[in-house]
Scaffold this motif. Structure first.
Motif, PDB file in Angstrom:
ATOM      1  N   PRO A   1       0.837  -1.205   0.000  1.00  0.00           N
ATOM      2  CA  PRO A   1       0.000   0.000   0.000  1.00  0.00           C
ATOM      3  C   PRO A   1       0.868   1.250   0.000  1.00  0.00           C
ATOM      4  O   PRO A   1       1.932   1.293   0.604  1.00  0.00           O
ATOM      5  CB  PRO A   1      -0.812  -0.112   1.296  1.00  0.00           C
ATOM      6  CG  PRO A   1      -0.001  -1.017   2.162  1.00  0.00           C
ATOM      7  CD  PRO A   1       0.712  -1.966   1.221  1.00  0.00           C
ATOM      8  N   ALA A   2       0.399   2.241  -0.710  1.00  0.00           N
ATOM      9  CA  ALA A   2       1.145   3.500  -0.791  1.00  0.00           C
ATOM     10  C   ALA A   2       1.071   4.212   0.557  1.00  0.00           C
ATOM     11  O   ALA A   2       0.008   4.326   1.157  1.00  0.00           O
ATOM     12  CB  ALA A   2       0.569   4.387  -1.882  1.00  0.00           C
ATOM     13  N   THR A   3       2.202   4.657   1.017  1.00  0.00           N
ATOM     14  CA  THR A   3       2.270   5.391   2.276  1.00  0.00           C
ATOM     15  C   THR A   3       2.440   6.863   1.957  1.00  0.00           C
ATOM     16  O   THR A   3       3.358   7.239   1.251  1.00  0.00           O
ATOM     17  CB  THR A   3       3.454   4.907   3.127  1.00  0.00           C
ATOM     18  OG1 THR A   3       3.318   3.514   3.326  1.00  0.00           O
ATOM     19  CG2 THR A   3       3.488   5.621   4.458  1.00  0.00           C
ATOM     20  N   LYS A   4       1.553   7.651   2.473  1.00  0.00           N
ATOM     21  CA  LYS A   4       1.627   9.086   2.242  1.00  0.00           C
ATOM     22  C   LYS A   4       2.035   9.763   3.536  1.00  0.00           C
ATOM     23  O   LYS A   4       1.376   9.626   4.556  1.00  0.00           O
ATOM     24  CB  LYS A   4       0.287   9.620   1.775  1.00  0.00           C
ATOM     25  CG  LYS A   4       0.323  11.084   1.427  1.00  0.00           C
ATOM     26  CD  LYS A   4      -1.000  11.565   0.902  1.00  0.00           C
ATOM     27  CE  LYS A   4      -0.920  13.029   0.564  1.00  0.00           C
ATOM     28  NZ  LYS A   4      -2.198  13.546   0.122  1.00  0.00           N
TER      29      LYS A   4
END
Length: 141
Positions: free
Chosen positions: A52-55
């Motif tokens: 999952p993309a971590t922002k």
């Protein structure tokens, strides 16, 4: 004498030719390996789900909320107590005088200024206290 010069030239010329072969005429670099990797079509590569993309968001306009009280020893032998209220400081001096310092500018948490133009800069375990009309002094926790 002549054979020594021939030996040096015989090493230099192939090196220059090899370096010239690495630099293309168009200016774009050549690929290191032009042969594509061999992949067997019978065995599909295992599919792994993408992580999952971590922002990460950093809001520099919001002051850090760090409340606490610390006592500092100053170079003149005195002590001050600084209560960090997040966007301001409350400083209790040696004589018990209380002075309020606001963050200056408002979006940070290391430089503070009072209405009297006194200022405090907090840097780790040190506080630089600047009083109007006197030499700045370093106080340490």
């Amino acid at each position: 004498m002549m054979s020594g010069r021939q030996v040096r030239v015989s090493f230099v010329i192939p090196l220059l030719l090899a370096a010239g072969a690495c630099v293309p005429e168009g200016g774009a670099p050549k690929a290191a390996n032009a042969v594509p990797p061999v992949v067997s079509p019978a065995v599909p590569a295992p599919q792994q789900p993408a992580p999952p993309a971590t922002k990460i968001t950093t809001d520099l306009t919001a002051p850090r909320i760090t409340t606490g009280t610390a006592t500092y020893r100053c170079g003149n032998g005195g002590t001050i107590t600084i209560q960090n209220l997040g966007t301001s400081l409350r400083v209790v001096g040696q004589e018990g005088a209380i002075e309020e310092f606001a963050a200056s500018p408002a979006n940070q948490s290391s430089r503070y200024q009072a209405v009297t133009h006194d200022a405090i800069v907090i840097d780790g375990r040190e506080a630089l206290v600047m009083k109007r009309g006197s030499t700045p002094q370093t106080c340490t926790r």
